[in-house]
Design a protein around this motif. Structure first.
Motif, PDB file in Angstrom:
ATOM      1  N   TYR A  75       0.664  -1.210   0.019  1.00 16.10           N
ATOM      2  CA  TYR A  75      -0.150  -0.031   0.109  1.00 16.10           C
ATOM      3  C   TYR A  75       0.828   1.258  -0.005  1.00 16.10           C
ATOM      4  O   TYR A  75       0.195   2.498  -0.062  1.00 16.10           O
ATOM      5  N   GLY A  76       2.163   1.242  -0.017  1.00 14.66           N
ATOM      6  CA  GLY A  76       2.935   2.357   0.017  1.00 14.66           C
ATOM      7  C   GLY A  76       3.229   3.149   1.341  1.00 14.66           C
ATOM      8  O   GLY A  76       3.791   4.361   1.184  1.00 14.66           O
ATOM      9  N   ASP A  77       2.816   2.714   2.291  1.00 12.33           N
ATOM     10  CA  ASP A  77       3.002   3.523   3.705  1.00 12.33           C
ATOM     11  C   ASP A  77       2.924   2.269   4.803  1.00 12.33           C
ATOM     12  O   ASP A  77       2.688   1.481   4.601  1.00 12.33           O
ATOM     13  N   TYR A  78       3.420   2.927   6.060  1.00 18.41           N
ATOM     14  CA  TYR A  78       3.262   2.142   7.024  1.00 18.41           C
ATOM     15  C   TYR A  78       2.221   1.848   7.851  1.00 18.41           C
ATOM     16  O   TYR A  78       1.290   2.687   7.522  1.00 18.41           O
ATOM     17  N   PRO A  79       1.826   0.674   8.602  1.00 19.90           N
ATOM     18  CA  PRO A  79       0.387   0.656   8.869  1.00 19.90           C
ATOM     19  C   PRO A  79      -0.106   1.658   9.641  1.00 19.90           C
ATOM     20  O   PRO A  79       0.887   2.248  10.458  1.00 19.90           O
ATOM     21  N   PRO A  80      -1.284   1.969   9.609  1.00 23.05           N
ATOM     22  CA  PRO A  80      -1.866   3.044  10.467  1.00 23.05           C
ATOM     23  C   PRO A  80      -1.576   2.928  11.859  1.00 23.05           C
ATOM     24  O   PRO A  80      -1.378   3.643  12.715  1.00 23.05           O
ATOM     25  N   VAL A  81      -1.744   1.473  12.483  1.00 20.23           N
ATOM     26  CA  VAL A  81      -1.398   1.499  13.752  1.00 20.23           C
ATOM     27  C   VAL A  81      -0.120   1.770  14.206  1.00 20.23           C
ATOM     28  O   VAL A  81       0.221   2.191  15.361  1.00 20.23           O
ATOM     29  N   MET A  82       0.772   1.465  13.562  1.00 22.54           N
ATOM     30  CA  MET A  82       2.322   1.858  13.750  1.00 22.54           C
ATOM     31  C   MET A  82       2.507   3.442  13.693  1.00 22.54           C
ATOM     32  O   MET A  82       3.226   4.060  14.381  1.00 22.54           O
ATOM     33  N   ARG A  83       1.667   4.021  12.749  1.00 21.78           N
ATOM     34  CA  ARG A  83       1.852   5.494  12.515  1.00 21.78           C
ATOM     35  C   ARG A  83       1.197   6.295  13.807  1.00 21.78           C
ATOM     36  O   ARG A  83       1.895   7.176  14.174  1.00 21.78           O
ATOM     37  N   PRO A 102       9.898   6.722  10.825  1.00 22.12           N
ATOM     38  CA  PRO A 102       9.978   7.666   9.726  1.00 22.12           C
ATOM     39  C   PRO A 102       8.988   7.818   8.554  1.00 22.12           C
ATOM     40  O   PRO A 102       8.106   6.959   8.379  1.00 22.12           O
ATOM     41  N   ARG A 103       9.056   8.690   7.715  1.00 20.80           N
ATOM     42  CA  ARG A 103       8.114   9.150   6.605  1.00 20.80           C
ATOM     43  C   ARG A 103       8.784   8.710   5.356  1.00 20.80           C
ATOM     44  O   ARG A 103       9.719   8.768   5.010  1.00 20.80           O
ATOM     45  N   LEU A 104       7.783   8.092   4.628  1.00 21.96           N
ATOM     46  CA  LEU A 104       8.129   7.837   3.077  1.00 21.96           C
ATOM     47  C   LEU A 104       7.635   8.777   2.236  1.00 21.96           C
ATOM     48  O   LEU A 104       6.368   9.294   2.285  1.00 21.96           O
ATOM     49  N   THR A 105       8.472   9.320   1.577  1.00 23.44           N
ATOM     50  CA  THR A 105       7.944  10.466   0.517  1.00 23.44           C
ATOM     51  C   THR A 105       7.262  10.154  -0.352  1.00 23.44           C
ATOM     52  O   THR A 105       6.864   8.788  -0.736  1.00 23.44           O
ATOM     53  N   GLU A 146       7.736  10.065  -3.570  1.00 29.45           N
ATOM     54  CA  GLU A 146       8.335   9.246  -4.569  1.00 29.45           C
ATOM     55  C   GLU A 146       8.879   7.818  -3.963  1.00 29.45           C
ATOM     56  O   GLU A 146       8.784   6.823  -4.674  1.00 29.45           O
ATOM     57  N   GLN A 147       9.273   7.865  -2.810  1.00 27.23           N
ATOM     58  CA  GLN A 147       9.717   6.646  -2.000  1.00 27.23           C
ATOM     59  C   GLN A 147       8.652   5.795  -1.968  1.00 27.23           C
ATOM     60  O   GLN A 147       8.770   4.604  -2.263  1.00 27.23           O
ATOM     61  N   SER A 148       7.425   6.250  -1.564  1.00 25.70           N
ATOM     62  CA  SER A 148       6.004   5.302  -1.597  1.00 25.70           C
ATOM     63  C   SER A 148       5.768   4.541  -2.892  1.00 25.70           C
ATOM     64  O   SER A 148       5.341   3.660  -3.054  1.00 25.70           O
ATOM     65  N   LYS A 149       6.045   5.436  -4.115  1.00 25.72           N
ATOM     66  CA  LYS A 149       5.658   4.884  -5.312  1.00 25.72           C
ATOM     67  C   LYS A 149       6.822   3.667  -5.505  1.00 25.72           C
ATOM     68  O   LYS A 149       6.514   2.704  -6.147  1.00 25.72           O
ATOM     69  N   LYS A 150       8.343   3.972  -5.063  1.00 21.26           N
ATOM     70  CA  LYS A 150       9.369   2.834  -5.538  1.00 21.26           C
ATOM     71  C   LYS A 150       8.908   1.803  -4.488  1.00 21.26           C
ATOM     72  O   LYS A 150       9.291   0.678  -5.127  1.00 21.26           O
ATOM     73  N   VAL A 151       8.590   1.593  -3.377  1.00 13.88           N
ATOM     74  CA  VAL A 151       8.287   0.780  -2.502  1.00 13.88           C
ATOM     75  C   VAL A 151       7.192  -0.136  -2.832  1.00 13.88           C
ATOM     76  O   VAL A 151       7.108  -1.228  -3.051  1.00 13.88           O
ATOM     77  N   SER A 152       5.846   0.376  -3.292  1.00 14.79           N
ATOM     78  CA  SER A 152       4.609  -0.064  -3.483  1.00 14.79           C
ATOM     79  C   SER A 152       5.131  -0.976  -4.628  1.00 14.79           C
ATOM     80  O   SER A 152       5.428  -0.689  -5.618  1.00 14.79           O
ATOM     81  N   GLY A 153       4.836  -2.326  -4.352  1.00 12.81           N
ATOM     82  CA  GLY A 153       4.727  -3.341  -5.714  1.00 12.81           C
ATOM     83  C   GLY A 153       6.043  -3.742  -6.007  1.00 12.81           C
ATOM     84  O   GLY A 153       6.394  -4.330  -7.029  1.00 12.81           O
ATOM     85  N   SER A 154       7.227  -3.386  -5.116  1.00 12.05           N
ATOM     86  CA  SER A 154       8.337  -3.784  -5.429  1.00 12.05           C
ATOM     87  C   SER A 154       8.799  -5.229  -5.029  1.00 12.05           C
ATOM     88  O   SER A 154       9.676  -5.659  -4.093  1.00 12.05           O
TER      89      SER A 154
END
Length: 513
Positions: free
Chosen positions: A303-311, A319-322, A324-332
């Motif tokens: 989903y491109g971000d850390y779990p809501p419960v962790m947030r 740490p925050r995913l920018t 651009e980082q979110s797009k790169k991580v999602s589906g990797s």
């Protein structure tokens, strides 16, 4: 949780009337059966042919492992290191012959970063390059697929000294360059790549409680550490591992995938947390623990971000995913590897969450009570694997999965004894294979199953005391003599078309409890 339990009970009712009728032919076409090891745990030759130390060499030579637990349980303390281990570096041809005779489809192993690039970056070690080329060629010659993990814990000590390893974003560039060397050197023959192994436990054990290298923690969550902050560093290290993974996947897809036609993924530790009691508080605690343990990486990968419960619970320390980082991580990933061992119990603990200085487990607001019975003959019920796979199917879109580790480790009173009789290991494996079959039948997209481990190896916590090998290794002999245990013969028979023996009823009763 109740729905998962109901699912599993219904699934059990779908077992074939004759359990012994289950064979490997009942698994999907192309399903991969194998076994595995990792470099530091099996290779040995720690100071030979240009290899330099990793953080694991430093750690084991400091005498850091779980010796106090072993002594308390009545076992002799273990002073082993990975200096020699099973000495596969000098015996890989014999080992591949054993794999071939057993009938393995694939062998999962890792490349030692400090053997291939001894200083962590820069010059490639020709002897290290030669060794891995020879091993891969030998596997392919015998019809065995190489499944290669690029980074399996053994971070070069030189880079750890230079910039504190995973705590620095410099790790991402150095790791990507190292991965590039692996793709370029071996990718013409390697079709299954794993970027990093168990980032969801390396960060906790290395930076929270300090039980593994680089032994960073802070009081009261860990003791005798080399420095650290348990409330922040695990999240920083995990963030950099996630970004390094995504960077390597992006590189592979952009530069190598079209020509090499391989697949790439990541491997997580796949523990499953169950409530310690039937209370709603403990049920919620188990759900949180699964989100912290599995969702920590699965949620951003899907989903491109850390779990809501962790947030919400970790807050500004996460740490925050920018964008651009979110797009790169999602589906990797092309697949997700899971290393699966016993289930765990979670108990709600509000006092832990209220601590001013919080570590990972306090953020999850649970007291974790792992099933740690290490007595010989204890077999953990395998239903947790089915629940884990169902969870992945329902919450994360049913990703392609490789079970890259699953096995039984015994601690004999006389570790040096050569022992062929390990029917308990065969029983353990056949029980898990039945659960795996049922999960696949129910729609889980599992593509392969690997026994941990092919050989007795240097275990990361237990040294040479705890033995997982299908094939035993005489650690007291200079040549590290191998011998096939009964479980190796059992697995070989199954791989060559034999039927599973009737499964014991104990774990079925557990599932319905």
């Amino acid at each position: 949780m109740a729905l998962l339990l109901l699912f599993f009970i219904l699934l059990l009712s779908a077992l074939p009337r004759d359990a012994a009728a289950l064979t490997r032919r009942d698994f999907p076409g192309g399903f991969i059966f194998g076994a595995g090891t990792s470099a530091y745990q099996v290779e040995g030759a720690a100071a030979e042919d240009g290899r330099k130390p990793s953080i694991w060499d430093t750690f084991t030579h400091q005498g850091s492992n779980i010796r106090n637990v072993l002594v308390k349980a009545g076992y002799s303390p273990d002073k082993s290191t990975g200096d020699v281990a099973a000495d596969q570096y000098h015996h890989y041809k014999d080992d591949v012959k054993l794999m071939h005779e057993m009938g393995l489809d694939a062998y999962r192993f890792s490349i030692a970063w400090p053997r291939l690039i001894p200083d962590g970056r820069g010059k490639i070690n020709p002897k290290g390059l030669e060794y891995y080329n020879n091993l891969i060629d030998e596997l392919i010659l015998h019809g065995i697929q190489p499944h290669v993990t690029i980074y399996h814990y053994d971070f070069p000590q030189s880079l750890q000294d230079e910039y504190n390893g995973l705590l620095s974003p410099r790790f991402i560039d150095d790791y990507t360059a190292y991965a590039n060397t692996c793709f370029k050197s071996f990718g013409d023959r390697v079709k299954h790549w794993v970027t990093v192994n168990e980032p969801n436990i390396e960060t906790i054990s290395g930076f929270d409680d300090g039980t593994l290298p680089p032994r960073r923690c802070s009081y009261p969550f860990g003791v005798n550490c080399t420095g650290g902050n348990s409330s922040t560093e695990p999240y920083i290290a995990a963030h950099h591992l996630l970004l390094a993974h995504a960077s390597a996947v992006s590189l592979y897809r952009d530069t190598y995938k079209v020509t090499q036609k391989g697949h790439i993924g990541i491997t997580l530790l796949g523990l499953w947390y169950e409530p310690a009691t039937n209370t709603s508080q403990d049920a919620a605690a188990a759900t949180r623990m699964n989100d912290f343990h599995i969702g920590w990486f699965m949620y951003p990968l899907v989903y491109g971000d850390y779990p809501p419960v962790m947030r919400s619970r970790v807050g500004a320390r996460m740490p925050r995913l920018t964008v651009e980082q979110s797009k790169k991580v999602s589906g990797s990933f092309d697949f997700i590897g899971f290393n699966h061992y016993p289930d765990n119990r979670a108990r709600a603990d509000k006092s832990a969450f209220n601590l001013k200085q919080r570590d990972y487990y306090a953020d999850a607001a649970v007291t974790v009570d792992p099933i740690t019975d290490i007595q010989e003959g204890y077999v953990e019920p395998p239903c947790a694997l089915g629940k884990l796979l169902e969870h992945l199917k329902l919450k994360y879109g049913n990703p392609p999965v490789m079970i890259y580790e699953n096995g039984y480790g015994d601690i004999p009173k006389t570790p040096s004894k050569i022992d062929y009789d390990d029917d308990y290991r065969s029983e353990f494996l056949q029980n898990y294979l039945e659960v795996l079959y049922l999960s696949i039948r129910n729609g889980s997209d599992v593509r392969g199953y690997f026994v941990w481990s092919f050989l007795d190896v240097f275990e990361v916590l237990y040294g040479n005391v705890r033995r997982f090998g299908l094939c035993g290794v005489d650690m007291n002999s200079e040549r590290r003599t191998r011998y096939a245990r009964n479980s190796a013969r059992w697995y070989s028979g199954f791989l060559k078309g034999g039927e599973l023996r009737p499964v014991s009823p104990s774990w079925k009763a557990y599932a319905a409890a």
